[in-house]
Design an enzyme around this catalytic site. Structure first.
Site, PDB file in Angstrom:
ATOM      1  N   LYS A   1       0.841  -1.210   0.000  1.00  0.00           N
ATOM      2  CA  LYS A   1       0.000   0.000   0.000  1.00  0.00           C
ATOM      3  C   LYS A   1       0.877   1.261   0.000  1.00  0.00           C
ATOM      4  O   LYS A   1       0.691   2.152  -0.819  1.00  0.00           O
ATOM      5  CB  LYS A   1      -0.928   0.014   1.231  1.00  0.00           C
ATOM      6  CG  LYS A   1      -1.795  -1.237   1.353  1.00  0.00           C
ATOM      7  CD  LYS A   1      -2.703  -1.192   2.557  1.00  0.00           C
ATOM      8  CE  LYS A   1      -2.014  -1.280   3.910  1.00  0.00           C
ATOM      9  NZ  LYS A   1      -1.290  -2.558   4.158  1.00  0.00           N
TER      10      LYS A   1
ATOM     11  N   ARG B   1      -9.698   0.584   9.214  1.00  0.00           N
ATOM     12  CA  ARG B   1      -9.293  -0.793   9.515  1.00  0.00           C
ATOM     13  C   ARG B   1     -10.367  -1.552  10.271  1.00  0.00           C
ATOM     14  O   ARG B   1     -10.173  -2.735  10.572  1.00  0.00           O
ATOM     15  CB  ARG B   1      -8.035  -0.782  10.372  1.00  0.00           C
ATOM     16  CG  ARG B   1      -6.749  -0.872   9.591  1.00  0.00           C
ATOM     17  CD  ARG B   1      -5.624  -0.700  10.568  1.00  0.00           C
ATOM     18  NE  ARG B   1      -4.457  -1.429  10.216  1.00  0.00           N
ATOM     19  CZ  ARG B   1      -3.408  -0.915   9.598  1.00  0.00           C
ATOM     20  NH1 ARG B   1      -3.421   0.324   9.214  1.00  0.00           N
ATOM     21  NH2 ARG B   1      -2.356  -1.661   9.360  1.00  0.00           N
TER      22      ARG B   1
ATOM     23  N   ARG C   1      11.851  -5.630   4.791  1.00  0.00           N
ATOM     24  CA  ARG C   1      11.700  -4.178   4.653  1.00  0.00           C
ATOM     25  C   ARG C   1      12.699  -3.437   5.545  1.00  0.00           C
ATOM     26  O   ARG C   1      12.925  -3.810   6.691  1.00  0.00           O
ATOM     27  CB  ARG C   1      10.277  -3.761   5.046  1.00  0.00           C
ATOM     28  CG  ARG C   1      10.100  -2.249   5.104  1.00  0.00           C
ATOM     29  CD  ARG C   1       8.665  -1.805   5.144  1.00  0.00           C
ATOM     30  NE  ARG C   1       7.896  -2.426   6.191  1.00  0.00           N
ATOM     31  CZ  ARG C   1       6.574  -2.325   6.294  1.00  0.00           C
ATOM     32  NH1 ARG C   1       5.897  -1.651   5.390  1.00  0.00           N
ATOM     33  NH2 ARG C   1       5.936  -2.917   7.272  1.00  0.00           N
TER      34      ARG C   1
ATOM     35  N   ARG D   1      11.584  -1.687  11.231  1.00  0.00           N
ATOM     36  CA  ARG D   1      10.504  -1.286  12.143  1.00  0.00           C
ATOM     37  C   ARG D   1      10.374  -2.322  13.263  1.00  0.00           C
ATOM     38  O   ARG D   1      10.483  -3.524  13.007  1.00  0.00           O
ATOM     39  CB  ARG D   1       9.174  -1.209  11.378  1.00  0.00           C
ATOM     40  CG  ARG D   1       8.923   0.130  10.735  1.00  0.00           C
ATOM     41  CD  ARG D   1       7.730   0.175   9.816  1.00  0.00           C
ATOM     42  NE  ARG D   1       6.526  -0.504  10.227  1.00  0.00           N
ATOM     43  CZ  ARG D   1       5.393  -0.501   9.531  1.00  0.00           C
ATOM     44  NH1 ARG D   1       5.321   0.169   8.393  1.00  0.00           N
ATOM     45  NH2 ARG D   1       4.336  -1.152   9.945  1.00  0.00           N
TER      46      ARG D   1
ATOM     47  N   ARG E   1      -0.383  -9.293  13.228  1.00  0.00           N
ATOM     48  CA  ARG E   1      -1.022  -8.237  12.426  1.00  0.00           C
ATOM     49  C   ARG E   1      -1.954  -8.848  11.392  1.00  0.00           C
ATOM     50  O   ARG E   1      -3.016  -8.314  11.084  1.00  0.00           O
ATOM     51  CB  ARG E   1       0.040  -7.377  11.737  1.00  0.00           C
ATOM     52  CG  ARG E   1       0.637  -6.343  12.680  1.00  0.00           C
ATOM     53  CD  ARG E   1       2.009  -5.882  12.249  1.00  0.00           C
ATOM     54  NE  ARG E   1       2.062  -5.149  11.011  1.00  0.00           N
ATOM     55  CZ  ARG E   1       3.188  -4.876  10.354  1.00  0.00           C
ATOM     56  NH1 ARG E   1       4.346  -5.246  10.850  1.00  0.00           N
ATOM     57  NH2 ARG E   1       3.158  -4.212   9.229  1.00  0.00           N
TER      58      ARG E   1
END
Ligand code: AP5
Length: 219
Positions: free
Chosen positions: A13, A88, A127, A160, A171
């Protein structure tokens, strides 16, 4: 044109939003980024959000909706909104309708980027982010020119705290339970478009450009 990007963690996203915003004159608003900014600044809201974010849980609706409403209402009125990571929950989706109706900017499109678990895990664990420039890399798919260093700012890249496999699985559970049902919410409103987030962004970008151009013609 005002739209939301829906999809599991790691569907791309943020990456696709970054590639699309300028071409389509949109303002990218990511509630994940807004929350990380609050946490970095050590604000009261940031401190409250931190424990939820680091465990992969959702921040309470009221907190995150207030943050989003403030951003939307104080942002440039001449650009469309591209919301990433909000809504969400069904309650957030209903609040968003109210906020956008209040400023007479209803949603035109909900883009649902689906992705498989295998792709999600490899994207999230690979990431790396540059805290100051905000640039996002991937150790395999999008490596920086020099390992561990941001091409733009020269700062050291970090991972992160919520980007480990265990938290990603949490998640994902949270996403399936709370967020996936709002896909139906937008489908029933007739504004949902689904794309395959597993595809590489070079392939997905032209598809999304076509979708956005078609929508722009209707507006
Ligand atoms: P948030 O930051 O929104 O995290 P997320 O939704 O889990 O999404 P990600 O940022 O992990 O994934 P993405 O889809 O943007 O992927 P990206 O493009 O970076 O939220 C974090 C937390 O904040 C939540 O867990 C929650 O606690 C809280 N929160 C936020 N909003 C909230 C809300 N509304 N209500 C309550 N709580 C909220 O890509 C990932 C990696 O893959 C990158 O390295 C990238 O380079 C690579 N990649 C991406 N796409 C491709 C592609 N197509 N091809 C190749 N590589 C790709």
């Amino acid at each position: 044109m005002n739209l939301v990007l829906l999809g599991p963690p790691g569907a791309g996203k943020g990456t696709l939003a970054g590639l699309l915003v300028e071409q389509h004159d949109l303002l990218h608003i990511s509630t994940g980024d807004l929350l990380r900014e609050e946490m970095k600044n050590g604000s009261e809201l940031g401190l409250e959000a931190k424990s939820y974010v680091e465990k992969g849980e959702l921040v309470p609706d009221l907190l995150v909706t207030q943050l989003l409403a403030k951003k939307v209402k104080t942002s440039s009125p001449d650009k469309g909104y591209m919301l990433d990571g909000f809504p969400r929950t069904k309650a957030q989706a209903e609040s968003l309708d109210e906020i956008l109706n209040e400023i007479q900017r209803p949603l035109d499109l909900a883009v649902y980027m689906d992705a498989t678990m295998e792709v999600i895990i490899s994207r999230i664990t690979g990431r790396r982010v540059a805290p100051k420039s905000g640039k996002v890399y991937h150790i395999v798919n999008r490596p920086p020119k020099q390992e561990g260093i941001c091409d733009v700012s020269g700062e050291e890249l970090i991972q992160r705290p919520d980007d480990n496999e265990e938290t990603v699985r949490r998640r994902m559970d949270v996403y399936l339970k709370n967020t996936l049902p709002i896909v139906e919410y937008y489908e029933s409103k007739g504004i949902l478009v689904k794309v395959d987030g597993d595809k590489d962004s070079e392939k997905l970008l032209p598809e999304l450009n076509d979708i956005f151009n078609e929508q722009a013609k209707l507006n």
